[in-house]
Design an enzyme around this catalytic site. Structure first.
Site, PDB file in Angstrom:
ATOM      1  N   SER A 195      17.248 -16.171  -1.629  1.00  0.00           N
ATOM      2  CA  SER A 195      16.040 -16.994  -1.771  1.00  0.00           C
ATOM      3  C   SER A 195      16.076 -17.779  -3.094  1.00  0.00           C
ATOM      4  O   SER A 195      15.474 -18.850  -3.199  1.00  0.00           O
ATOM      5  CB  SER A 195      14.776 -16.147  -1.676  1.00  0.00           C
ATOM      6  OG  SER A 195      14.751 -15.188  -2.713  1.00  0.00           O
ATOM      7  N   ARG A 239      11.405 -48.024  17.288  1.00  0.00           N
ATOM      8  CA  ARG A 239      10.189 -48.673  17.804  1.00  0.00           C
ATOM      9  C   ARG A 239      10.139 -50.126  17.359  1.00  0.00           C
ATOM     10  O   ARG A 239       9.319 -50.904  17.845  1.00  0.00           O
ATOM     11  CB  ARG A 239       8.937 -47.949  17.305  1.00  0.00           C
ATOM     12  CG  ARG A 239       8.887 -46.516  17.747  1.00  0.00           C
ATOM     13  CD  ARG A 239       7.505 -45.965  17.649  1.00  0.00           C
ATOM     14  NE  ARG A 239       6.653 -46.491  18.712  1.00  0.00           N
ATOM     15  CZ  ARG A 239       5.351 -46.255  18.788  1.00  0.00           C
ATOM     16  NH1 ARG A 239       4.766 -45.533  17.876  1.00  0.00           N
ATOM     17  NH2 ARG A 239       4.645 -46.766  19.764  1.00  0.00           N
ATOM     18  N   ASN A 290      17.678 -27.517   0.963  1.00  0.00           N
ATOM     19  CA  ASN A 290      18.001 -26.640  -0.169  1.00  0.00           C
ATOM     20  C   ASN A 290      19.315 -25.892   0.087  1.00  0.00           C
ATOM     21  O   ASN A 290      19.828 -25.859   1.211  1.00  0.00           O
ATOM     22  CB  ASN A 290      16.821 -25.722  -0.518  1.00  0.00           C
ATOM     23  CG  ASN A 290      16.548 -24.666   0.531  1.00  0.00           C
ATOM     24  OD1 ASN A 290      17.447 -23.987   0.993  1.00  0.00           O
ATOM     25  ND2 ASN A 290      15.275 -24.553   0.912  1.00  0.00           N
ATOM     26  N   ARG A 300      20.190 -22.826   0.209  1.00  0.00           N
ATOM     27  CA  ARG A 300      20.212 -21.706   1.161  1.00  0.00           C
ATOM     28  C   ARG A 300      20.365 -22.226   2.595  1.00  0.00           C
ATOM     29  O   ARG A 300      21.175 -21.741   3.374  1.00  0.00           O
ATOM     30  CB  ARG A 300      18.917 -20.889   1.034  1.00  0.00           C
ATOM     31  CG  ARG A 300      18.934 -19.688   1.919  1.00  0.00           C
ATOM     32  CD  ARG A 300      17.640 -18.914   1.859  1.00  0.00           C
ATOM     33  NE  ARG A 300      17.800 -17.586   2.416  1.00  0.00           N
ATOM     34  CZ  ARG A 300      16.833 -16.708   2.488  1.00  0.00           C
ATOM     35  NH1 ARG A 300      15.628 -16.990   2.024  1.00  0.00           N
ATOM     36  NH2 ARG A 300      17.053 -15.524   3.008  1.00  0.00           N
ATOM     37  N   ARG A 315      28.021 -25.487  11.367  1.00  0.00           N
ATOM     38  CA  ARG A 315      28.549 -26.805  11.771  1.00  0.00           C
ATOM     39  C   ARG A 315      29.879 -27.187  11.142  1.00  0.00           C
ATOM     40  O   ARG A 315      30.537 -28.113  11.625  1.00  0.00           O
ATOM     41  CB  ARG A 315      27.530 -27.903  11.429  1.00  0.00           C
ATOM     42  CG  ARG A 315      26.151 -27.671  12.017  1.00  0.00           C
ATOM     43  CD  ARG A 315      26.149 -27.694  13.518  1.00  0.00           C
ATOM     44  NE  ARG A 315      24.787 -27.619  14.040  1.00  0.00           N
ATOM     45  CZ  ARG A 315      24.486 -27.711  15.331  1.00  0.00           C
ATOM     46  NH1 ARG A 315      25.427 -27.882  16.235  1.00  0.00           N
ATOM     47  NH2 ARG A 315      23.234 -27.612  15.730  1.00  0.00           N
ATOM     48  N   GLN A 371      14.033 -40.547   9.664  1.00  0.00           N
ATOM     49  CA  GLN A 371      15.049 -41.172  10.510  1.00  0.00           C
ATOM     50  C   GLN A 371      14.654 -42.596  10.890  1.00  0.00           C
ATOM     51  O   GLN A 371      13.469 -42.905  11.037  1.00  0.00           O
ATOM     52  CB  GLN A 371      15.216 -40.304  11.776  1.00  0.00           C
ATOM     53  CG  GLN A 371      16.346 -40.740  12.669  1.00  0.00           C
ATOM     54  CD  GLN A 371      16.709 -39.694  13.717  1.00  0.00           C
ATOM     55  OE1 GLN A 371      16.046 -38.660  13.825  1.00  0.00           O
ATOM     56  NE2 GLN A 371      17.734 -39.956  14.488  1.00  0.00           N
ATOM     57  N   VAL A 417      18.813 -32.538  13.474  1.00  0.00           N
ATOM     58  CA  VAL A 417      17.402 -32.199  13.205  1.00  0.00           C
ATOM     59  C   VAL A 417      16.984 -30.849  13.790  1.00  0.00           C
ATOM     60  O   VAL A 417      15.869 -30.388  13.539  1.00  0.00           O
ATOM     61  CB  VAL A 417      16.432 -33.331  13.646  1.00  0.00           C
ATOM     62  CG1 VAL A 417      16.748 -34.616  12.921  1.00  0.00           C
ATOM     63  CG2 VAL A 417      16.448 -33.532  15.157  1.00  0.00           C
ATOM     64  N   ARG A 418      17.882 -30.213  14.559  1.00  0.00           N
ATOM     65  CA  ARG A 418      17.616 -28.838  14.991  1.00  0.00           C
ATOM     66  C   ARG A 418      17.625 -27.891  13.788  1.00  0.00           C
ATOM     67  O   ARG A 418      17.133 -26.780  13.872  1.00  0.00           O
ATOM     68  CB  ARG A 418      18.655 -28.373  16.022  1.00  0.00           C
ATOM     69  CG  ARG A 418      18.625 -29.118  17.342  1.00  0.00           C
ATOM     70  CD  ARG A 418      17.305 -28.951  18.080  1.00  0.00           C
ATOM     71  NE  ARG A 418      16.941 -27.555  18.265  1.00  0.00           N
ATOM     72  CZ  ARG A 418      17.413 -26.739  19.200  1.00  0.00           C
ATOM     73  NH1 ARG A 418      18.268 -27.192  20.087  1.00  0.00           N
ATOM     74  NH2 ARG A 418      17.030 -25.479  19.284  1.00  0.00           N
TER      75      ARG A 418
HETATM   76  C1  LIG Z   1      28.121 -24.476  18.357  1.00  0.00           C
HETATM   77  C2  LIG Z   1      26.639 -24.653  18.594  1.00  0.00           C
HETATM   78  C3  LIG Z   1      26.140 -24.846  19.867  1.00  0.00           C
HETATM   79  C4  LIG Z   1      24.760 -24.990  20.087  1.00  0.00           C
HETATM   80  N1  LIG Z   1      24.288 -25.185  21.359  1.00  0.00           N
HETATM   81  C5  LIG Z   1      22.957 -25.297  21.586  1.00  0.00           C
HETATM   82  C6  LIG Z   1      22.435 -25.484  22.902  1.00  0.00           C
HETATM   83  O1  LIG Z   1      23.179 -25.542  23.883  1.00  0.00           O
HETATM   84  N2  LIG Z   1      21.094 -25.614  23.065  1.00  0.00           N
HETATM   85  C7  LIG Z   1      20.223 -25.527  22.008  1.00  0.00           C
HETATM   86  O2  LIG Z   1      19.013 -25.614  22.206  1.00  0.00           O
HETATM   87  N3  LIG Z   1      20.697 -25.389  20.742  1.00  0.00           N
HETATM   88  C8  LIG Z   1      22.024 -25.261  20.503  1.00  0.00           C
HETATM   89  N4  LIG Z   1      22.479 -25.128  19.228  1.00  0.00           N
HETATM   90  C9  LIG Z   1      21.517 -25.197  18.119  1.00  0.00           C
HETATM   91  C10 LIG Z   1      21.201 -23.820  17.538  1.00  0.00           C
HETATM   92  O3  LIG Z   1      20.623 -22.973  18.491  1.00  0.00           O
HETATM   93  C11 LIG Z   1      20.226 -23.974  16.344  1.00  0.00           C
HETATM   94  O4  LIG Z   1      19.008 -24.524  16.807  1.00  0.00           O
HETATM   95  C12 LIG Z   1      20.752 -24.896  15.267  1.00  0.00           C
HETATM   96  O5  LIG Z   1      22.101 -24.627  15.003  1.00  0.00           O
HETATM   97  C13 LIG Z   1      19.920 -24.706  13.985  1.00  0.00           C
HETATM   98  O6  LIG Z   1      20.223 -23.438  13.459  1.00  0.00           O
HETATM   99  P1  LIG Z   1      19.122 -22.548  12.738  1.00  0.00           P
HETATM  100  O7  LIG Z   1      17.985 -22.257  13.647  1.00  0.00           O
HETATM  101  O8  LIG Z   1      19.847 -21.370  12.150  1.00  0.00           O
HETATM  102  O9  LIG Z   1      18.682 -23.517  11.523  1.00  0.00           O
HETATM  103  P2  LIG Z   1      17.222 -23.780  10.941  1.00  0.00           P
HETATM  104  O10 LIG Z   1      16.318 -24.319  11.965  1.00  0.00           O
HETATM  105  O11 LIG Z   1      17.453 -24.606   9.717  1.00  0.00           O
HETATM  106  O12 LIG Z   1      16.694 -22.362  10.560  1.00  0.00           O
HETATM  107  C14 LIG Z   1      17.302 -21.658   9.462  1.00  0.00           C
HETATM  108  C15 LIG Z   1      17.023 -20.184   9.628  1.00  0.00           C
HETATM  109  O13 LIG Z   1      15.619 -19.960   9.493  1.00  0.00           O
HETATM  110  C16 LIG Z   1      15.227 -18.930  10.398  1.00  0.00           C
HETATM  111  N5  LIG Z   1      14.264 -19.502  11.340  1.00  0.00           N
HETATM  112  C17 LIG Z   1      13.950 -20.804  11.524  1.00  0.00           C
HETATM  113  N6  LIG Z   1      12.999 -20.935  12.456  1.00  0.00           N
HETATM  114  C18 LIG Z   1      12.711 -19.689  12.887  1.00  0.00           C
HETATM  115  C19 LIG Z   1      11.829 -19.164  13.844  1.00  0.00           C
HETATM  116  N7  LIG Z   1      11.024 -19.931  14.581  1.00  0.00           N
HETATM  117  N8  LIG Z   1      11.790 -17.822  14.016  1.00  0.00           N
HETATM  118  C20 LIG Z   1      12.568 -17.006  13.307  1.00  0.00           C
HETATM  119  N9  LIG Z   1      13.472 -17.443  12.380  1.00  0.00           N
HETATM  120  C21 LIG Z   1      13.535 -18.757  12.178  1.00  0.00           C
HETATM  121  C22 LIG Z   1      16.489 -18.424  11.071  1.00  0.00           C
HETATM  122  O14 LIG Z   1      17.013 -17.355  10.315  1.00  0.00           O
HETATM  123  C23 LIG Z   1      17.420 -19.604  10.984  1.00  0.00           C
HETATM  124  O15 LIG Z   1      18.796 -19.249  11.027  1.00  0.00           O
HETATM  125  C24 LIG Z   1      23.844 -24.961  18.990  1.00  0.00           C
HETATM  126  C25 LIG Z   1      24.370 -24.779  17.692  1.00  0.00           C
HETATM  127  C26 LIG Z   1      25.736 -24.626  17.486  1.00  0.00           C
HETATM  128  C27 LIG Z   1      26.252 -24.436  16.076  1.00  0.00           C
END
Ligand SMILES: Cc1cc2nc3c(=O)[nH]c(=O)nc-3n(C[C@H](O)[C@H](O)[C@H](O)COP(=O)(O)OP(=O)(O)OC[C@H]3O[C@@H](n4cnc5c(N)ncnc54)[C@H](O)[C@@H]3O)c2cc1C
Length: 214
Positions: free
Chosen positions: A68, A103, A168, A170, A179, A99, A90-91
């Site tokens: 942290s 529009r 950040n 972390r 990635r 972004q 943005v996931r």
């Molecule tokens: C090889 C690969 C294939 C993928 N394929 C798919 C796919 O087919 N479909 C799809 O939808 N996505 C897919 N993803 C996206 C993946 O599921 C994640 O959404 C994305 O990589 C973001 O990761 P993250 O949630 O760890 O990151 P962030 O959103 O930045 O979150 C960081 C960390 O915060 C915590 N966190 C964030 N939000 C929450 C929450 N609501 N509850 C609990 N803890 C949380 C978790 O510890 C998380 O690791 C893929 C990703 C990779 C790398």
């Protein structure tokens, strides 16, 4: 194209003007970490922390899993990629994004689309013609008098987009872990690699070395 005449993955990664974490930011992050350990008040120990001490303390925090503390170190990048990759980008919710908007009506050319380097030379013209058809379709619906909100739905996912991302250390570690190492889509993999190259140049790779990046 690179110097060997082969096409490269056309994603763009640059620092924003204030995107590189400063030495003071590293010191402040280390001081934040020390708040959790010191009995003395902050003002009594903060003056003794220089950059080298901050870096070794932060490396120790990473080893201990006290991550942290890394949230006090912030990076900011300008990124350019296709909409396919930006959707993946943005996931990563633990970051802030602004972004490019579609529009606004845009005067699109084939340059506004990311061509995958996998497209063979003999197929390139065909691929570019498909992009042109996409542009023609977008224009057709605008010319018919439809709003850009409607016309933009004709655009394909390889349309280029720009964004600014603030993240950040972390969260960036998590981004690199997902990635830059694994079998990620080639564009976002390249974005991650380019970010890491910029970070290395600034002597900040110590924050990510344990992840084992390619
Ligand atoms: C090889 C690969 C294939 C993928 N394929 C798919 C796919 O087919 N479909 C799809 O939808 N996505 C897919 N993803 C996206 C993946 O599921 C994640 O959404 C994305 O990589 C973001 O990761 P993250 O949630 O760890 O990151 P962030 O959103 O930045 O979150 C960081 C960390 O915060 C915590 N966190 C964030 N939000 C929450 C929450 N609501 N509850 C609990 N803890 C949380 C978790 O510890 C998380 O690791 C893929 C990703 C990779 C790398």
């Amino acid at each position: 194209m690179n110097s060997q005449g082969t096409r490269t993955i056309d994603v763009r990664v640059e620092w924003t003007k204030s995107g590189i974490p400063t030495e003071q930011m590293l010191i402040d992050a280390a001081a934040a970490g020390l708040v959790s350990r010191k009995d003395e008040p902050y003002s009594e120990f903060v003056e003794d922390i220089d950059t080298d001490r901050a870096k070794s303390f932060l490396a120790k925090m990473i080893k201990l899993g006290h991550e942290s503390v890394l949230e006090h170190i912030v990076f900011q990048f300008w990124l350019g990629m296709s909409r396919v990759a930006s959707h993946q980008q943005v996931r990563h919710r633990m970051a802030s994004y602004t972004q490019m908007s579609l529009r606004q009506e845009r005067n699109l050319t084939t340059e506004a689309f990311v061509v995958p380097p996998q497209i063979k030379e003999e197929d390139l013209e065909d691929w570019l013609q498909d992009i042109q058809s996409t542009i023609d379709s977008y224009r057709k619906w605008l010319d018919k008098g439809y709003d850009v909100d409607v016309a933009r739905r004709r655009l394909t996912q390889d349309a280029r987009t720009d964004m600014v991302m603030t993240i950040n250390a972390r969260s960036l570690r998590n981004f690199f872990d997902l990635r830059a190492k694994h079998d990620a889509d080639f564009e976002i993999h390249e974005v991650a690699k380019k970010m890491y190259t910029l970070i290395k140049k600034e002597g900040l790779s110590f924050l990510f070395e344990d992840i084992g990046l390619e």
